[in-house]
Design a protein around this motif. Structure first.
Motif, PDB file in Angstrom:
ATOM      1  N   TYR A 165       0.777  -1.244   0.000  1.00  0.00           N
ATOM      2  CA  TYR A 165       0.000   0.000   0.000  1.00  0.00           C
ATOM      3  C   TYR A 165       0.809   1.294   0.000  1.00  0.00           C
ATOM      4  O   TYR A 165       0.219   2.361  -0.189  1.00  0.00           O
ATOM      5  N   LEU A 166       2.107   1.235   0.169  1.00  0.00           N
ATOM      6  CA  LEU A 166       2.880   2.477   0.132  1.00  0.00           C
ATOM      7  C   LEU A 166       2.969   3.034  -1.285  1.00  0.00           C
ATOM      8  O   LEU A 166       2.890   4.246  -1.483  1.00  0.00           O
ATOM      9  N   ASP A 167       3.088   2.167  -2.281  1.00  0.00           N
ATOM     10  CA  ASP A 167       3.175   2.644  -3.669  1.00  0.00           C
ATOM     11  C   ASP A 167       1.916   3.398  -4.101  1.00  0.00           C
ATOM     12  O   ASP A 167       2.030   4.499  -4.651  1.00  0.00           O
ATOM     13  N   PRO A 168       0.701   2.860  -3.875  1.00  0.00           N
ATOM     14  CA  PRO A 168      -0.472   3.648  -4.274  1.00  0.00           C
ATOM     15  C   PRO A 168      -0.624   4.941  -3.473  1.00  0.00           C
ATOM     16  O   PRO A 168      -1.055   5.959  -4.014  1.00  0.00           O
ATOM     17  N   PHE A 169      -0.253   4.913  -2.194  1.00  0.00           N
ATOM     18  CA  PHE A 169      -0.290   6.140  -1.392  1.00  0.00           C
ATOM     19  C   PHE A 169       0.631   7.188  -2.002  1.00  0.00           C
ATOM     20  O   PHE A 169       0.249   8.336  -2.209  1.00  0.00           O
ATOM     21  N   THR A 219       2.345  12.579  -7.238  1.00  0.00           N
ATOM     22  CA  THR A 219       1.837  13.100  -8.509  1.00  0.00           C
ATOM     23  C   THR A 219       1.223  14.487  -8.331  1.00  0.00           C
ATOM     24  O   THR A 219       1.421  15.362  -9.184  1.00  0.00           O
ATOM     25  N   LEU A 220       0.513  14.704  -7.258  1.00  0.00           N
ATOM     26  CA  LEU A 220      -0.139  15.997  -7.040  1.00  0.00           C
ATOM     27  C   LEU A 220       0.851  17.152  -6.916  1.00  0.00           C
ATOM     28  O   LEU A 220       0.648  18.195  -7.550  1.00  0.00           O
ATOM     29  N   PRO A 221       1.957  17.032  -6.171  1.00  0.00           N
ATOM     30  CA  PRO A 221       2.921  18.133  -6.155  1.00  0.00           C
ATOM     31  C   PRO A 221       3.561  18.371  -7.529  1.00  0.00           C
ATOM     32  O   PRO A 221       3.874  19.505  -7.883  1.00  0.00           O
ATOM     33  N   VAL A 259      -9.422  -2.724  -3.859  1.00  0.00           N
ATOM     34  CA  VAL A 259     -10.166  -1.656  -3.197  1.00  0.00           C
ATOM     35  C   VAL A 259      -9.276  -0.916  -2.205  1.00  0.00           C
ATOM     36  O   VAL A 259      -9.385   0.303  -2.048  1.00  0.00           O
ATOM     37  N   TRP A 260      -8.383  -1.633  -1.544  1.00  0.00           N
ATOM     38  CA  TRP A 260      -7.495  -0.991  -0.562  1.00  0.00           C
ATOM     39  C   TRP A 260      -6.496  -0.050  -1.240  1.00  0.00           C
ATOM     40  O   TRP A 260      -6.056   0.928  -0.635  1.00  0.00           O
ATOM     41  N   ASP A 261      -6.144  -0.336  -2.490  1.00  0.00           N
ATOM     42  CA  ASP A 261      -5.309   0.607  -3.243  1.00  0.00           C
ATOM     43  C   ASP A 261      -6.048   1.922  -3.452  1.00  0.00           C
ATOM     44  O   ASP A 261      -5.445   2.997  -3.382  1.00  0.00           O
ATOM     45  N   LEU A 303      -6.074   8.445   0.419  1.00  0.00           N
ATOM     46  CA  LEU A 303      -5.341   8.888   1.605  1.00  0.00           C
ATOM     47  C   LEU A 303      -4.124   9.734   1.213  1.00  0.00           C
ATOM     48  O   LEU A 303      -3.828  10.739   1.862  1.00  0.00           O
ATOM     49  N   GLY A 304      -3.432   9.354   0.159  1.00  0.00           N
ATOM     50  CA  GLY A 304      -2.314  10.155  -0.336  1.00  0.00           C
ATOM     51  C   GLY A 304      -2.763  11.530  -0.802  1.00  0.00           C
ATOM     52  O   GLY A 304      -2.083  12.532  -0.568  1.00  0.00           O
TER      53      GLY A 304
END
Length: 105
Positions: free
Chosen positions: A23-27, A33-35, A81-83, A89-90
């Motif tokens: 789950y760290l990669d999808p976070f 990506t946003l910054p 779904v958890w991704d 969350l990210g």
């Protein structure tokens, strides 16, 4: 920094932590990506801010891309779904830090 350390431990040293591996990669996908989107707007369009609606739209795009489009074309990617939760969350983490930096600047 945490993303870099995790990649070195996972790929370089062969040390695995199941939760972070999953789950760290999808976070980080949305949190990094946003910054980059904000930087692109600042450099090319002279608009250094981002609205909450833009953050929501970008997060939705990242979810559709990573959880629907990529799994359809590449078997290495799977829908999880958890991704989706980690990507959201990210995005929330990015926006909350953005608000905090605007308040204190």
């Amino acid at each position: 920094m945490l993303f870099f350390v995790h990649q070195v431990m996972q790929k370089g040293l062969g040390i695995h932590f199941a939760f972070f591996d999953d789950y760290l990669d999808p976070f980080c996908f949305s949190a990094l990506t946003l910054p980059l989107f904000v930087l692109e707007r600042k450099l090319f369009f002279n608009q250094p801010s981002i609205s909450i609606s833009e953050v929501v739209m970008l997060v939705l795009f990242l979810i559709v891309y990573s959880e629907l489009i990529l799994p359809y074309f590449f078997s290495q990617f799977v829908f999880d779904v958890w991704d989706i939760f980690a990507i959201v969350l990210g995005g929330v983490w990015f926006y909350s830090l953005r608000l905090k930096s605007i308040r204190y600047s």
